[in-house]
Write an enzyme that holds these catalytic residues in place. Structure first.
Site: not given
Lengths: 567, 254
Positions: A121, A234, A236, A246, A249, A280, A345, A380
């Protein structure tokens, strides 16, 4: 009607349900209050996975992952704003949390050797993200709900919490509007755990469920708790163009690549080492810049190309993503690239809580996305929010169990008074005539937030944005509803949500204006550099006499010294 | 482009239908159309919503006489006739109001569950059957220190059933549920089957027994509407057939 519990949990997502099980393990009398059925909580939508250094998959150089590696990646990803003691706790407990879920029945995806599978990730040095295909939240939430329902833990579904009740500076319960009947209930508890999720819907382009209106942080702020680091929102990088649903990722973790209009793999220019798997904030800014400089597609998007992964891998690892692209964009990722753009996000900020979930208001605890225990800092990492929910859902419950041992329930009077004032307030709202409709005002607010407090921020624009928020707050006092009924009045709920959202919008705005630096997700074009000398600190926002005040508190540093973030 | 919506609340002698001219937008879903109705015409319209991305299972309703998720169903595709689902007819999807499928989208509450208001139904009985089958993973061996090992192929088989979002579309589409309200129904049975096929429970398996009652596995008449309407591709009918076969075999051997 007044209900009495040892522990009252507001929110029925992963954090709330994990806490409810722990409270039940301790033999305490607990209950969950949620504005939706727990299975409809936004946790259910989490796709990609849950980070834990199980070490089931070795790193590139054959080494094994460890909680320390996880902690380092998390702190670096946070742009050094995360509290390192909290991060250590998260990363040490993460493997246990994943295994606990497995023991409870969650069907994790597996490696050929039968162990829990882990994938790469963004921002992570190891393949650390455990997953259940691309339906990790769904699988985990259903597992926890199965146990909650099996143990007959009381769940007050479709109850909208209208206020936290305090007595002598302590939170002793709440009032809640039962949607179906329109009746206001009182809840008296020795401790209240807020686990109500994020506030993404203050922005217009958001991956969040429509219910993510930040009711919990707004309630906590009004009751005397503080909000922390609210400016860190955040975005995304990959949300589906059109609906902003979404696209995990994990799609890039599996090898998907981003391409601009010229077919160029532009991430090579922005993050030469991590490329498409940079964190991100980095990827979202890069996409935004490509679009701004005319290399995006008309309408403002780029392509996420998965075609080279082949049909077999796409259908096995990313079946949900494929379905979403087909249903909502008419694109089959096996045949065509997926149009994506950045969208709000996650809320890194939230109710200021310490490492045990305790807030500035005794008796009130907070965990999960509504809280800011500060494990995510300024940005994050993907896979860290799911693990936060179950780790801190359990740990904060443990602290509560310890704290309530010596406590007794307060008497009913303050709750009775709160029920009365809530009823008066609702009647007042329903009596109003004329004025604007709630829906239009909400659109003005969400557009304002995205336009003025989006991926790139700047003083003048933010000043205008804050003025606009203040103006809307004024307007909201005159809003009227056509629907005057008490029973099942969704317009009323939307109005109550909007009032809270406007408070949070202001908190985001004030935090963002005051933070004259760029860090993690907070990118100021007028202050493009990180400024550790002046801003390596947490922003706090409190409400005194209906006025918002900004203050700061130090970050808990540790073994990881702040350095420049290079990916 | 119009929406024809079922309206009912306590005190009304009979339900009525409101027709609303939609302002078209690209790829508009039925859920978005309902929000438009609520925001532009009548803010008292009641319907449930949450994720708007077909993962939470909140917004199942009867759309053009087929139970489906409003957030996943596009208005234009319906009008073009692209979203026809051939399901076996049953009384609850019979004609209620005249409508023009080329012009209008007909939205009604899920059948087989009591209507509370407009498109909101009482899911109580649905979750009562869910609890009845006791959907909790309780292996008989003690938990190991780490994870129980699972064959990836078995995970794949299990996923077919863990994908259920408990939206109740299958419950609403089942002709047997319509005739026999005490039938546990396809969702609860598919959920129970998920625990039966979980290979981590190695002990003698009694899972299927929990629905070995007249209103359990045996009540299914194999219409298969459940398989056809499931928005997540879960096949309850297939599960029920396999469970019935397994139980029959067991009984024969005994």
């Amino acid at each position: 009607m007044i209900h009495h519990y040892d522990v009252l949990i507001i929110g029925g997502g992963l954090t709330g349900l994990r806490a409810a099980l722990r409270v039940s393990d301790a033999g305490l009398n607990g209950a969950v209050v949620s504005k939706v059925h727990p299975l409809r909580s936004h946790s259910v939508a989490a796709q990609g996975g849950m980070n834990a250094s199980l070490g089931n998959v070795k790193g590139e150089d054959g080494t094994k992952d460890s909680w320390k590696n996880h902690a380092y990646d998390t702190v670096k990803g946070s742009d050094y704003l995360a509290d390192q003691d909290a991060v250590e706790r998260l990363c040490r407990e993460a493997p246990t949390a994943v295994i606990e879920l497995e023991h409870m029945g969650t069907v994790w995806s597996r490696l050929a050797d039968g162990k829990i599978a882990q994938r790469p990730f963004g921002g992570a040095g190891f393949p650390r993200t455990c997953y259940a295909a691309d339906r990790t939240g769904h699988n985990a939430l259903h597992t926890l709900y199965e146990h909650v329902s099996g143990r007959q833990i009381p769940v007050y579904e479709e109850f909208f919490v209208t206020s936290l009740v305090t007595k002598d500076g302590r939170c002793i319960g709440c009032t809640a509007l039962e949607l179906m009947t329109g009746q206001v209930h009182g809840f008296l508890a020795k401790a209240v755990l807020m686990a109500s999720g994020g506030f993404g819907r203050i922005f217009n382009k958001s991956t969040n469920a429509l219910i993510n209106t930040g009711d919990g942080p707004a309630l906590a702020l009004r009751a005397g708790a503080l909000l922390k680091d609210m400016e860190f929102v955040q975005f995304h990088p990959t949300t589906l163009y059109g609906t902003n649903i979404l696209i995990t990722e994990g799609a890039r973790g599996e090898g998907g690549i981003l391409l601009n209009q010229n077919g160029e793999r532009f991430m090579e220019r922005y993050a030469p080492n991590s490329v498409d798997l940079a964190p991100r904030d980095v990827v979202a800014r890069s996409i935004e810049q490509e679009i701004a400089e005319g290399r995006g597609y008309d309408g403002g998007y780029v392509h996420l190309d998965l075609r080279h992964l082949g049909a077999a891998r796409i259908t096995e690892r990313l079946p949900g993503i494929r379905q979403i692209a087909i249903d909502f964009a008419g694109v089959d990722p096996i045949q065509d690239p997926v149009p994506v753009q950045p969208g709000q996000h996650y809320s890194m900020g939230g109710i200021d809580a310490d490492i045990n979930g305790a807030t500035a208001l005794p008796g009130l605890y907070a965990a999960g996305e509504c809280a800011c225990i500060s494990v995510h800092g300024a940005n994050r990492l993907g896979g860290n929010s799911l693990v936060e929910t179950v780790v801190f859902g359990r740990l904060v419950a443990e602290k509560i169990i310890e704290d309530v041992e010596e406590m007794t329930l307060a008497n009913d009077e303050p709750v009775k008074a709160a029920i009365k004032s809530t009823n008066d307030r609702i009647e007042g709202i329903l009596r109003r005539e004329g004025g604007e409709l709630v829906f239009g005002i909400k659109d003005v607010m969400t557009n304002n937030m995205s336009n003025k407090f989006g991926i790139f921020r700047e003083k003048q624009k933010m000043r205008e944005g804050l003025d606009e928020i203040k103006k809307i707050q004024e307007q909201v006092g005159h809003v009227s509803l056509q629907n005057k009924e008490r029973k099942l009045n969704q317009a009323l709920i939307r109005f109550l949500e909007l009032e809270g959202m406007l408070l949070l919008a202001e908190a985001v705005a004030r935090g963002a204006l005051a933070r004259e630096e760029s860090r993690g997700s907070h990118k100021r074009t007028d202050y493009p550099e990180r400024d550790d000398l002046n801003f390596l600190k947490h922003t706090l926002v409190g409400l005194r006499d209906d006025t918002m005040h900004v203050s700061y508190k130090p970050v808990t540093l540790g073994v990881f010294e702040p350095r420049e973030r290079v990916y | 482009m119009k929406l024809k919506v079922y309206r009912y609340h306590e005190g009304m002698a009979a339900p009525r239908y409101d027709t609303f001219q939609l302002v078209p937008s690209p790829a508009m879903t039925v859920l978005e159309a309902l929000f438009q109705f609520q925001e532009k015409l009548d803010d008292s319209l009641a319907f449930r919503y949450s994720c708007r991305g077909a993962v939470c299972g909140t917004c199942a309703m009867l759309i053009n006489k087929v139970p489906r998720l409003a957030c996943r169903t596009q208005v234009e595709s319906l009008l073009k006739g692209n979203l026809k689902v051939a399901i076996a007819p049953y009384p609850a999807i019979g004609e209620t109001v005249p409508w023009d499928p080329e012009e209008e989208v007909l939205v009604e509450p899920l059948p087989h569950l009591p209507v509370i208001r407009d498109l909101i139904v009482d899911m109580g009985i649905f979750f009562q059957y869910y609890r009845f089958i006791a959907p909790v993973f309780r292996p008989s061996d003690p938990d190991p220190e780490k994870e129980r090992i699972m064959d990836p192929a078995a995970v794949k088989k299990l996923e077919t059933y863990t994908n259920c979002v408990l939206c109740a579309a299958c419950h609403a589409a089942c002709p047997v549920v319509g005739q026999n309200p005490e039938y546990l129904g396809p969702a609860a049975l598919a959920k129970l089957y998920r625990f039966h096929v979980d290979p981590r429970d190695v002990e003698e398996d009694s899972t299927l027994k929990r629905a070995d009652i007249p209103n359990g596995w045996w009540a299914c008449d194999l219409y298969g509407n459940c398989n056809r309407v499931c928005p997540k591709g879960v096949p309850p009918r297939t599960a029920i057939e396999k469970a019935v076969a397994a139980l029959n075999k067991e009984k024969k051997e005994a």
